[in-house]
Design an enzyme around this catalytic site. Structure first.
Site, PDB file in Angstrom:
ATOM      1  N   LYS A   1      33.137 -18.145 -16.192  1.00 43.46           N
ATOM      2  CA  LYS A   1      31.679 -18.611 -16.216  1.00 43.46           C
ATOM      3  C   LYS A   1      32.406 -18.192 -17.945  1.00 43.46           C
ATOM      4  O   LYS A   1      31.764 -18.722 -19.045  1.00 43.46           O
ATOM      5  CB  LYS A   1      30.005 -18.328 -16.398  1.00 43.46           C
ATOM      6  CG  LYS A   1      29.231 -18.507 -17.066  1.00 43.46           C
ATOM      7  CD  LYS A   1      29.324 -20.834 -16.471  1.00 43.46           C
ATOM      8  CE  LYS A   1      28.224 -20.681 -16.996  1.00 43.46           C
ATOM      9  NZ  LYS A   1      27.605 -20.732 -18.617  1.00 43.46           N
TER      10      LYS A   1
ATOM     11  N   ALA B   1      13.900 -16.007 -26.723  1.00 41.24           N
ATOM     12  CA  ALA B   1      13.294 -17.156 -26.054  1.00 41.24           C
ATOM     13  C   ALA B   1      13.209 -17.875 -26.735  1.00 41.24           C
ATOM     14  O   ALA B   1      13.015 -18.911 -26.882  1.00 41.24           O
ATOM     15  CB  ALA B   1      11.862 -17.294 -26.660  1.00 41.24           C
ATOM     16  N   GLY B   2      14.708 -18.150 -26.080  1.00 45.78           N
ATOM     17  CA  GLY B   2      15.772 -19.470 -26.095  1.00 45.78           C
ATOM     18  C   GLY B   2      15.760 -20.398 -25.126  1.00 45.78           C
ATOM     19  O   GLY B   2      14.945 -19.967 -23.972  1.00 45.78           O
ATOM     20  N   ALA B   3      16.647 -21.055 -25.089  1.00 44.46           N
ATOM     21  CA  ALA B   3      16.425 -22.268 -23.895  1.00 44.46           C
ATOM     22  C   ALA B   3      16.526 -21.546 -22.138  1.00 44.46           C
ATOM     23  O   ALA B   3      15.805 -21.495 -21.223  1.00 44.46           O
ATOM     24  CB  ALA B   3      17.600 -23.301 -23.859  1.00 44.46           C
ATOM     25  N   ILE B   4      17.384 -20.504 -22.321  1.00 42.22           N
ATOM     26  CA  ILE B   4      17.810 -19.712 -21.433  1.00 42.22           C
ATOM     27  C   ILE B   4      16.625 -19.235 -20.714  1.00 42.22           C
ATOM     28  O   ILE B   4      16.165 -18.860 -19.817  1.00 42.22           O
ATOM     29  CB  ILE B   4      18.778 -19.094 -20.729  1.00 42.22           C
ATOM     30  CG1 ILE B   4      20.566 -19.813 -20.635  1.00 42.22           C
ATOM     31  CG2 ILE B   4      19.316 -18.418 -19.724  1.00 42.22           C
ATOM     32  CD1 ILE B   4      20.014 -20.681 -19.844  1.00 42.22           C
TER      33      ILE B   4
END
Length: 323
Positions: free
Chosen positions: A322, A123-126
């Site tokens: 990337k 549940a990080g930013a991404i």
């Protein structure tokens, strides 16, 4: 990585021929200044986040599966999020303590679209953003989190800020016990490659069924890199990435879709993240370059929430650039 690729001339040639940003006779394609790959000038912030100043409309080469005329009809991601929130606001009572969005409600999107179940591990930013947009698209989403993140998600809900604007929180299922989730259609592993190992692969096994598709992290060259690679290196294993072929066995490449992230998101606190910039969104692709229903329906779900998800014939080139 450069030294390693020196031993693989076939790899270098194949990647060079498929990279989506090859120079042309007139130079590289133009951009509007909001491209995160462009270095800022002295005194300018690295991230340009103002959606009013920096247009986020897609360019033709960013939606290769759609005709050129269709690109004009795709709303910029921030505008699409705002339109979705306005539609949700009409359905959810404003006096409720928490805006709980019914997962069967798609905010004005195509209600005939196929829905699916998905678990986002991390549940990080991404991870928060993926869970948010797939939930908004009407899918059954579960977040696997822990600690303060889990506590905030279960209590206050998932809170997103899009382009500097705080959106109403949404209630998404969250747990620290993957074995309680059940089998799902898609599993996202949103940690970095360096942050997952056989422990994570073993943890998700109760959620894996015959029809489950897994999207492992691709922040560097993944273990499945040479799976169905045409040439002398086909199915070669990468011992430095996957010692003893543990990941290959627990997450078989045939169950994997390749994807990467061309956007900027940061975590603002437990259960709270901000989307600052969207460029190519979430490119997706089968490892052998073929078209498939599982790629199409996942990409369509992202697009229903206003996030581009190009279906690319060579996902390795996207990952290589990337990483």
């Amino acid at each position: 990585l450069g030294a390693a690729l020196a031993f693989f001339p076939e790899t270098r040639a194949k990647l060079a021929s498929t990279m989506p940003l090859c120079p042309t006779a007139t130079g590289k394609r133009g951009h509007d200044g909001s491209d995160v790959r462009a270095y800022p000038k002295a005194g300018q912030p690295y991230k340009k986040t103002d959606p009013e100043k920096f247009d986020q409309k897609l360019l033709v080469d960013e939606v290769p599966q759609l005709p050129a005329s269709s690109c004009q009809s795709l709303a910029p991601p921030v505008e699409a999020h705002r339109a979705l929130e306005q539609a949700v606001a009409k359905k959810v009572p404003q006096d409720s303590k928490l805006d709980v969005v019914d997962s069967s409600f798609s905010g004005g999107c195509d209600t005939t679209a196929e829905r699916f179940s998905v678990c986002v591990v991390g549940a990080g930013a991404i991870g928060c953003h993926i869970a948010y947009v797939l939930h908004k698209a009407g899918n059954d989403v579960t977040l696997v989190a822990r600690g303060e993140n889990l506590k905030a998600l279960q209590g206050e809900g998932l809170r997103m800020r899009i382009g500097g604007e705080d959106l109403p929180p949404v209630k998404i299922k969250a747990t620290d016990r993957p074995e309680k989730v059940g089998q799902v259609d898609y599993i996202f592993l949103t940690m970095k490659v360096s942050g997952y190992d056989s422990t994570v692969a073993e943890m998700i096994q109760p959620m894996v069924g015959d029809q489950t598709t897994i999207l492992p992290p691709t922040t560097s060259i993944p273990y499945w890199w040479f799976y169905k690679w045409q040439g002398q290196f086909e199915d070669r294993r990468l011992s430095q990435v996957d010692p003893c072929d543990v990941l290959w066995g627990l997450i078989p490449p045939e169950k994997v879709i390749g994807f990467t992230m061309w956007l900027s998101a940061v975590q603002l606190g437990p259960g709270r993240a901000e989307l600052r910039h969207v460029q190519r969104g979430y490119p997706l692709g089968e490892l052998d370059g073929s078209s498939s229903k599982r790629v199409e329906r996942l990409a369509a779900a992202f697009e229903r929430s206003g996030i581009p998800a190009p279906r690319v014939p060579c996902i390795r080139s996207e990952i290589f650039i990337k990483s």
